[in-house]
Design a protein around this motif. Sequence first.
Motif: not given
Length: 688
Positions: A271-275, A297-307
Amino acid sequence: MQATRDTANDLLTGIAGEGARLRDDQWTAIDALVNHRKRMLVVQRTGWGKSAVYFIAAKLLRQAGRGPSLIISPLLALMRNQVAAAQGAGIRAVTLNSANMTEWEEIQASVIGGDVDVLLISPERLNNPGFRDEVLPHIARAVGMVVVDEAHCISDWGHDFRPDYRRIRTLLAELPTGVPVLATTATANDRVVADVQAQLGEDTGLLRGGLDRESLHLSVVRLTDTTQRPAWLAGHLSQLEGSGIIYCLTVSAAEDLAEAMEAAGWNVAAYTGRTEAGERERLEQALIGNELKALVATSALGMGFDKPDLGFVVHVGAPSSPVSYYQQIGRAGRGTDRADVILLPGAEDRDIWRYFASVSFPEESTVRQLLAALTDEPQSTMKLETQVDLSRSRLDQVLKVLDVDGAVRRVRGGWVATGQPWSYDAERYAGLAHARTAEQEAMLDYERTDGCRLLFLRSQLDDATATEPCGRCDNCTGRRWGTDIDAAVAARVDSRLTAPGVRLTQRRQWPTGISVKGRIHGVEPGRALGRLNDIARGPALRELLDNRDWRPSHPWQQDTWLPRIVAVLSDWDWAQRPTTVVALGSHDPAATAQVSALAEAMAGVGRMTFAGTLPVRAGAGEVTAQNSAYRVMGLLDRWEMEALTPVDGPVLLVTDVVDTGWSVTVAGQQLAERTGQPVLPFALASRG
């Protein structure tokens, strides 16, 4: 009538379920916004319930006859989760983002028509000409509340500064009197807090809580050979409960690691900025539904992801800032009793930090060059690329900063100069660079500390309540992860990570605004032994490139590297096998000698003809530009094509390192044009 806590609790049950009740600090924030119409900065740990505060406040304000609330959020994942949460409380929430472009007109009409309680947008939307000129004025006149989520992005002292966030300052200044404003973040130290408060206004209230996370168990695992981190992770992942996130510092590292983990039998995905946006949403849902063991993942999966039940966060490579690290590990353990947090530092970390630091705000002369190129006629970013030596991403960043500063303005068709005076704040930029260096050193201190790890991170965020050790981290308990590596797992991982070569990005179109135009012909897809930031191959490739003293009799030819090169050539799915090898000369004589020796050796082992080295023309200077148009213009007349012997058959064009890819593309296209034969680039390494 004033809103009551009982009414607010009734709304909370729609978001969090029966029996949910607001804590005192949450009600304090809601009361300040709804009943006292204040501006508030809330700095609270992840999982505290910031979104519940602003959704409930928005609904209470609507019930009091106020207009819709505007929530400014940075990521699509955050927007999707928020809209779903709002619906549970009977709140009509919509979002404008790149994933629903076909619905923008309908959504904007609903907002203007008063059919929406909450509008969520990205900060970039604030400077979209249509939204800024047609929709935003209406919202500003009738808005019930403005919410700035992840407010540390406002401050360029913050770990994730975004120039578009600075536009919020202008929006707030134009709000009618008495419109409440809420800014929220989990990652702000004293300096960032002061900066954000100053931008929100001197009367902004502050609600700041402790940043302890009782579920988090922090560890650092230092392997003697950091190239073994993928094998260690593949062998220990079964000991991590539930599903989680494995963070990498670069896109290529994330993609490579995901492939290696799959080879070891784990159900993971990159899961990256290219996704693509649609694929991102699918992967997020797969992780939320525990269909995947992890997202790599890179930092593209960061703020706001809620699990809430995210069971672990592992970093393969350290972020450059303890504040950023705390923000990312905060994804874990929001709704669980235990979550493991593991850092696996790498030998390449500092090089990656230095690279990202090198692409910060450019020197004044470059910015002045950009300002001089702008007029009152709109120019696209693509056109500006041909007039100033900045890459596309850096050009976008600088234009945003200049826009916020009032020197330029984005309009339909591109960018224009405003004519307003602008000064280069050298002192501030130097201060930022110094702060970033201090953050990097602090991250290294975190890796080395023998004290409480969570206490260390909380102190970096100036958490005044951080006085007692957590009692859970590896240093507090003395319980540490072993460094053992299963040989069978390591073999499977290594076979994937060390598979022959990597693909080079193929340039297909010339940059606009220069003498060569249209599609690029004659240059086929290329290969490299590996990337310099590869987890497994990078360190050895860097060592190889540092050894410029190559001779035809050097052992590298027979022992270590030539078999790997042969493996890449054997695995190459070319349409026609090359029959000729050409070395690409460079400005560095030692590098040229190295590449020439390599090309001659490759020709010998592959039974191909060595046609010689393509030398740089006498007097040609080194081409250092990263901007595509500038770089191509500097490369067009660089090599002496006439120096080669006649070529018969497809050509293997050999170089040492491919960065932007333009050198092999320009030389390859000219070579193809001169010989009538296809050209296949080969490099020892690529940088991306």
